[in-house]
Design an enzyme around this catalytic site. Structure first.
Site, PDB file in Angstrom:
ATOM      1  CG  ASP A 157     -11.776  -8.470  -0.644  1.00 17.12           C
ATOM      2  OD1 ASP A 157     -10.712  -7.896  -0.338  1.00 17.12           O
ATOM      3  OD2 ASP A 157     -12.736  -8.554   0.144  1.00 17.12           O
TER       4      ASP A 157
ATOM      5  N   GLY B 281     -12.579  -4.403   1.412  1.00 15.57           N
ATOM      6  CA  GLY B 281     -13.593  -5.310   0.893  1.00 15.57           C
ATOM      7  C   GLY B 281     -14.879  -4.522   0.688  1.00 15.57           C
TER       8      GLY B 281
ATOM      9  CD  GLU C 107      -2.913  -1.334   2.244  1.00 13.40           C
ATOM     10  OE1 GLU C 107      -4.070  -1.730   2.076  1.00 13.40           O
ATOM     11  OE2 GLU C 107      -2.427  -1.149   3.381  1.00 13.40           O
TER      12      GLU C 107
HETATM   13  N1  ADE Z   1      -9.242  -5.441   3.310  1.00 14.08           N
HETATM   14  C1  ADE Z   1      -9.471  -5.773   2.031  1.00 14.08           C
HETATM   15  N2  ADE Z   1     -10.395  -6.744   1.955  1.00 14.08           N
HETATM   16  C2  ADE Z   1     -10.767  -7.039   3.220  1.00 14.08           C
HETATM   17  C3  ADE Z   1     -11.672  -7.966   3.791  1.00 14.08           C
HETATM   18  N3  ADE Z   1     -12.391  -8.787   3.034  1.00 14.08           N
HETATM   19  N4  ADE Z   1     -11.792  -7.995   5.139  1.00 14.08           N
HETATM   20  C4  ADE Z   1     -11.067  -7.159   5.910  1.00 14.08           C
HETATM   21  N5  ADE Z   1     -10.189  -6.275   5.420  1.00 14.08           N
HETATM   22  C5  ADE Z   1     -10.041  -6.203   4.086  1.00 14.08           C
END
Ligand code: ADE
Length: 230
Positions: A196, A78, A12
């Site tokens: 995600d 996410g 990052e």
């Molecule tokens: N950062 C990126 N994706 C994530 C997820 N699914 N859960 C927690 N932190 C995240």
């Protein structure tokens, strides 16, 4: 002015360090801090390591030890909102800790006495973020980000977080950084690019898109820095 630029993982902050090239590395409290002068302004860059405790330590260190007076966070998240797809950017309007639970005492999720369920991001930095987005021709959503010490890869948990906090995205550091900045009166801005959908495929999607999404977020944050220093 001294600006903190923070991420949680090496991926990052790598795109930011690449852009700066020349920086001084200082070891402090089991972490590395990178100091640079960029367009006449001092920057302190660091990745905290994952989670609320490490991000609290790093944000506090950047403010109290290095003297930063603004904090920009860049990273991945996410998606909860179905309108957010991999690579999309979200600016946090406010943040909450989804795993903070003393509901047994009649309090709402995310609340402890003398705290607050939500911490609001700096309005001027959000406004600047929107200007930067339009200059870059990018669509950036604003929304609520929920933070917890869990990688969420479960539809049920994700939906619960979405329903309980009206959250649009989730990650593992934003709300703790927000608590620190709020307590120390330092304006902050949390930007995340989606890696995600916090569902059963989340870990695969995260591995696949971490780097590209982190670059999206880092490029945007550096454009913010350009506008802050001009
Ligand atoms: N950062 C990126 N994706 C994530 C997820 N699914 N859960 C927690 N932190 C995240």
């Amino acid at each position: 002015m001294k600006i903190a630029i923070m991420g949680a993982m090496p991926e990052e902050v790598a795109p930011i360090l690449e852009k700066l090239q020349d920086y001084k590395t200082t070891q402090y409290a089991n972490n590395k801090y990178y100091e640079a002068t960029y367009k006449g302004v001092e920057l302190v860059i660091a990745y905290s390591k994952i989670g609320k405790v490490f991000s609290t330590l790093t944000a506090t260190t950047m403010i109290q030890h290095f003297g930063c007076d603004k904090l920009l966070f860049s990273g991945v998240a996410g998606a909860i909102s179905p309108t957010l797809k991999v690579g999309d950017l979200i600016i946090a309007t406010k943040l909450s800790q989804h795993d903070l639970d003393i509901t047994a005492f009649g309090h709402p999720f995310g609340y402890v006495p003398e705290g607050a369920v939500f911490i609001e991001s700096d309005k001027d930095l959000i406004a600047l973020g929107k200007e930067v987005a339009s200059e870059m021709g990018k669509t950036v959503q604003e929304g609520i980000i929920a933070t917890g010490d869990q990688f969420v890869a479960n539809e049920e948990r994700k939906n619960w977080i979405g329903d309980t906090f009206k959250a649009d995205a989730l990650e593992m550091e934003g709300a703790s950084v927000a608590v620190v900045c709020d307590a120390l009166d330092v304006p902050f801005f949390i930007l995340r690019a989606i890696s995600d959908a916090a569902d059963m495929d989340a870990s695969f999607s995260f591995d696949e898109f971490l780097e590209t999404s982190a670059v999206e977020s880092a490029e945007f944050v550096m454009k913010m820095v350009d506008r802050i220093v001009e």
